[in-house]
Design an enzyme around this catalytic site. Sequence first.
Site, PDB file in Angstrom:
ATOM      1  N   ASP A  85       0.646  -1.000   0.001  1.00 39.12           N
ATOM      2  CA  ASP A  85       0.022  -0.148  -0.174  1.00 39.12           C
ATOM      3  C   ASP A  85       0.902   1.338  -0.034  1.00 39.12           C
ATOM      4  O   ASP A  85       1.636   1.396   1.035  1.00 39.12           O
ATOM      5  CB  ASP A  85      -0.875   0.058   1.185  1.00 39.12           C
ATOM      6  CG  ASP A  85      -1.708   1.233   1.235  1.00 39.12           C
ATOM      7  OD1 ASP A  85      -1.486   2.014   0.676  1.00 39.12           O
ATOM      8  OD2 ASP A  85      -2.532   1.184   2.197  1.00 39.12           O
ATOM      9  N   ILE A  86       0.884   2.017  -1.118  1.00 45.07           N
ATOM     10  CA  ILE A  86       1.821   3.064  -1.374  1.00 45.07           C
ATOM     11  C   ILE A  86       1.529   4.241  -0.241  1.00 45.07           C
ATOM     12  O   ILE A  86       2.539   5.224  -0.219  1.00 45.07           O
ATOM     13  CB  ILE A  86       2.033   3.663  -2.687  1.00 45.07           C
ATOM     14  CG1 ILE A  86       0.700   4.164  -3.242  1.00 45.07           C
ATOM     15  CG2 ILE A  86       2.513   2.499  -3.611  1.00 45.07           C
ATOM     16  CD1 ILE A  86       0.824   5.067  -4.663  1.00 45.07           C
ATOM     17  N   TYR A  89      -5.753   6.127  -7.342  1.00 41.29           N
ATOM     18  CA  TYR A  89      -7.430   6.447  -6.803  1.00 41.29           C
ATOM     19  C   TYR A  89      -7.891   7.075  -8.187  1.00 41.29           C
ATOM     20  O   TYR A  89      -7.807   8.480  -8.157  1.00 41.29           O
ATOM     21  CB  TYR A  89      -7.552   7.277  -5.697  1.00 41.29           C
ATOM     22  CG  TYR A  89      -8.816   7.447  -5.197  1.00 41.29           C
ATOM     23  CD1 TYR A  89      -9.495   6.656  -4.183  1.00 41.29           C
ATOM     24  CD2 TYR A  89      -9.701   8.499  -5.921  1.00 41.29           C
ATOM     25  CE1 TYR A  89     -10.536   6.554  -3.872  1.00 41.29           C
ATOM     26  CE2 TYR A  89     -11.080   8.583  -5.377  1.00 41.29           C
ATOM     27  CZ  TYR A  89     -11.579   7.725  -4.528  1.00 41.29           C
ATOM     28  OH  TYR A  89     -12.816   7.834  -4.207  1.00 41.29           O
ATOM     29  N   THR A  90      -8.716   6.371  -8.866  1.00 39.40           N
ATOM     30  CA  THR A  90      -9.150   6.814 -10.195  1.00 39.40           C
ATOM     31  C   THR A  90     -10.616   7.085 -10.142  1.00 39.40           C
ATOM     32  O   THR A  90     -11.260   7.566 -11.353  1.00 39.40           O
ATOM     33  CB  THR A  90      -8.638   5.945 -11.356  1.00 39.40           C
ATOM     34  OG1 THR A  90      -9.392   4.529 -10.944  1.00 39.40           O
ATOM     35  CG2 THR A  90      -7.452   5.682 -11.747  1.00 39.40           C
ATOM     36  N   TYR A 102      -9.515  14.930  -7.577  1.00 38.60           N
ATOM     37  CA  TYR A 102      -8.870  14.153  -8.272  1.00 38.60           C
ATOM     38  C   TYR A 102      -7.696  14.891  -9.109  1.00 38.60           C
ATOM     39  O   TYR A 102      -6.487  14.378  -8.795  1.00 38.60           O
ATOM     40  CB  TYR A 102      -9.559  13.204  -9.429  1.00 38.60           C
ATOM     41  CG  TYR A 102      -8.870  12.138 -10.316  1.00 38.60           C
ATOM     42  CD1 TYR A 102      -8.292  11.137  -9.797  1.00 38.60           C
ATOM     43  CD2 TYR A 102      -8.701  12.508 -11.501  1.00 38.60           C
ATOM     44  CE1 TYR A 102      -7.499  10.443 -10.449  1.00 38.60           C
ATOM     45  CE2 TYR A 102      -7.922  11.902 -12.299  1.00 38.60           C
ATOM     46  CZ  TYR A 102      -7.152  10.753 -12.091  1.00 38.60           C
ATOM     47  OH  TYR A 102      -6.483  10.005 -12.940  1.00 38.60           O
TER      48      TYR A 102
HETATM   49  N1  LIG Z   1      -8.425   5.568 -16.065  1.00 35.29           N
HETATM   50  C1  LIG Z   1      -8.247   6.826 -16.897  1.00 35.29           C
HETATM   51  O1  LIG Z   1      -9.168   7.217 -17.728  1.00 35.29           O
HETATM   52  C2  LIG Z   1      -6.927   7.551 -16.639  1.00 35.29           C
HETATM   53  C3  LIG Z   1      -6.836   8.838 -17.424  1.00 35.29           C
HETATM   54  C4  LIG Z   1      -5.832   9.758 -17.333  1.00 35.29           C
HETATM   55  C5  LIG Z   1      -4.746   9.245 -16.377  1.00 35.29           C
HETATM   56  N2  LIG Z   1      -5.086   8.092 -15.657  1.00 35.29           N
HETATM   57  C6  LIG Z   1      -3.728   7.668 -14.885  1.00 35.29           C
HETATM   58  O2  LIG Z   1      -3.517   6.262 -15.422  1.00 35.29           O
HETATM   59  C7  LIG Z   1      -2.751   5.637 -14.109  1.00 35.29           C
HETATM   60  C8  LIG Z   1      -3.317   4.339 -14.363  1.00 35.29           C
HETATM   61  O3  LIG Z   1      -4.926   4.069 -14.296  1.00 35.29           O
HETATM   62  P1  LIG Z   1      -5.748   2.946 -14.415  1.00 35.29           P
HETATM   63  O4  LIG Z   1      -6.890   3.344 -15.289  1.00 35.29           O
HETATM   64  O5  LIG Z   1      -4.776   1.667 -14.839  1.00 35.29           O
HETATM   65  O6  LIG Z   1      -5.988   2.616 -12.873  1.00 35.29           O
HETATM   66  P2  LIG Z   1      -7.187   1.486 -12.251  1.00 35.29           P
HETATM   67  O7  LIG Z   1      -7.475   0.454 -13.255  1.00 35.29           O
HETATM   68  O8  LIG Z   1      -8.080   2.216 -11.467  1.00 35.29           O
HETATM   69  O9  LIG Z   1      -5.927   0.790 -11.482  1.00 35.29           O
HETATM   70  C9  LIG Z   1      -5.268   1.586 -10.145  1.00 35.29           C
HETATM   71  C10 LIG Z   1      -4.649   0.581  -9.165  1.00 35.29           C
HETATM   72  O10 LIG Z   1      -3.888   1.217  -8.169  1.00 35.29           O
HETATM   73  C11 LIG Z   1      -4.211   0.378  -7.144  1.00 35.29           C
HETATM   74  N3  LIG Z   1      -4.193   0.934  -5.937  1.00 35.29           N
HETATM   75  C12 LIG Z   1      -5.049   1.845  -5.367  1.00 35.29           C
HETATM   76  N4  LIG Z   1      -4.713   2.294  -4.164  1.00 35.29           N
HETATM   77  C13 LIG Z   1      -3.449   1.885  -3.937  1.00 35.29           C
HETATM   78  C14 LIG Z   1      -2.682   1.876  -3.134  1.00 35.29           C
HETATM   79  N5  LIG Z   1      -2.950   2.574  -1.887  1.00 35.29           N
HETATM   80  N6  LIG Z   1      -1.264   1.131  -2.961  1.00 35.29           N
HETATM   81  C15 LIG Z   1      -1.037   0.448  -4.017  1.00 35.29           C
HETATM   82  N7  LIG Z   1      -2.024   0.182  -5.072  1.00 35.29           N
HETATM   83  C16 LIG Z   1      -3.231   1.151  -5.161  1.00 35.29           C
HETATM   84  C17 LIG Z   1      -5.613  -0.323  -7.190  1.00 35.29           C
HETATM   85  O11 LIG Z   1      -5.625  -1.574  -6.561  1.00 35.29           O
HETATM   86  P3  LIG Z   1      -6.986  -1.750  -5.796  1.00 35.29           P
HETATM   87  O12 LIG Z   1      -8.147  -2.022  -6.778  1.00 35.29           O
HETATM   88  O13 LIG Z   1      -6.891  -2.820  -4.832  1.00 35.29           O
HETATM   89  O14 LIG Z   1      -7.582  -0.245  -5.010  1.00 35.29           O
HETATM   90  C18 LIG Z   1      -5.591  -0.646  -8.691  1.00 35.29           C
HETATM   91  O15 LIG Z   1      -5.068  -2.073  -9.182  1.00 35.29           O
HETATM   92  C19 LIG Z   1      -3.240   6.132 -12.849  1.00 35.29           C
HETATM   93  O16 LIG Z   1      -2.023   7.029 -12.505  1.00 35.29           O
HETATM   94  C20 LIG Z   1      -4.262   7.373 -13.284  1.00 35.29           C
HETATM   95  O17 LIG Z   1      -4.355   8.355 -12.706  1.00 35.29           O
HETATM   96  C21 LIG Z   1      -6.108   7.339 -15.841  1.00 35.29           C
END
Ligand SMILES: NC(=O)c1ccc[n+]([C@@H]2O[C@H](COP(=O)([O-])OP(=O)(O)OC[C@H]3O[C@@H](n4cnc5c(N)ncnc54)[C@H](OP(=O)(O)O)[C@@H]3O)[C@@H](O)[C@H]2O)c1
Length: 280
Positions: A31-32, A55-56, A120
Amino acid sequence: MYVIIGSKGQLGTALQAQYPDARAVDSDELDITDTDAVNAFDWSGVDVILNAAAYTNVDGAETADGRIAAWQVNAQGPANLARIANQHDITLVHVSTDYVFDGAQGPHTEDEAFSPLGVYGQAKAAGDIAVGLTNKHYILRTSWVIGEGKNFVRTMLGLAARDISPSVVGDQIGRLTFTGELVRATAHLLEAKSTYGTYNVSNSGDATSWADVTRAIYSLAGRDDLTVTDTTTSEYFASKPEASPRPLNGVLSLDKLTATGFQSKDWREDLIAYVTKETA
Ligand SMILES: NC(=O)c1ccc[n+]([C@@H]2O[C@H](COP(=O)([O-])OP(=O)(O)OC[C@H]3O[C@@H](n4cnc5c(N)ncnc54)[C@H](OP(=O)(O)O)[C@@H]3O)[C@@H](O)[C@H]2O)c1
């Protein structure tokens, strides 16, 4: 050795496919936000941290609990990793978002000043600042991410499968980013030993609205018999006062990444492959 953090998310899953030998951990293992746990983690032999944890839940971040969680995961967490990266001389790869901007205009360049509208984006901007202090870092700023997980394309395919003709926001513009593109850019920057810093990464191609993307999805899914109607952001969110404000223009300039020798793929090309696989 590479360590993938947040390995079960959309991007983390794609990174694991690219780096099968990496140590992959998700929130249950590391947990970061837990400073003691981050300090106690075995960082020996680690060259690169790939941080896909975030946290998305953009709307959830506007709630009392969500505000705390968003700041912990998106700001405190990256700050913890930044400290470790400097202590152990590790390269930190981190992911940012177009939501750090208000979207009043675009395309956004890497040096545009932060102007986030919601919690966010505010917390993500704070995380970017922390990571930007590390000696060796790449921040990939991206938008509209599509991979293995809950995402816009899957939601729209679900509506199409239920014969729904949706109303979709037509005044927010941007470009989809398939996780494969983020992985390719990560590998490219690391292998090319590009200058450390922030790089915009999305698919290339025409900037479109969510409504136009939906029309492309419906068409590829063979549902031209259904109608996708444009609505406005203000109309769509009128009945959702708890929702986060969103940048109207999320288009990212790809000039800096292109100048490193990287060729981005058109989002329509990746969308065809994605929809074909999802509907097979
Ligand atoms: N999705 C979008 O449209 C979007 C757009 C622009 C930028 N981004 C960025 O792109 C990156 C990847 O996004 P994604 O869509 O792949 O996100 P995601 O599918 O929501 O995955 C996020 C992951 O982070 C984990 N996580 C959450 N809290 C944590 C903690 N405290 N310690 C360690 N791991 C933790 C989650 O695990 P749990 O499920 O166990 O919580 C999940 O596996 C992120 O930096 C996001 O901000 C996303």
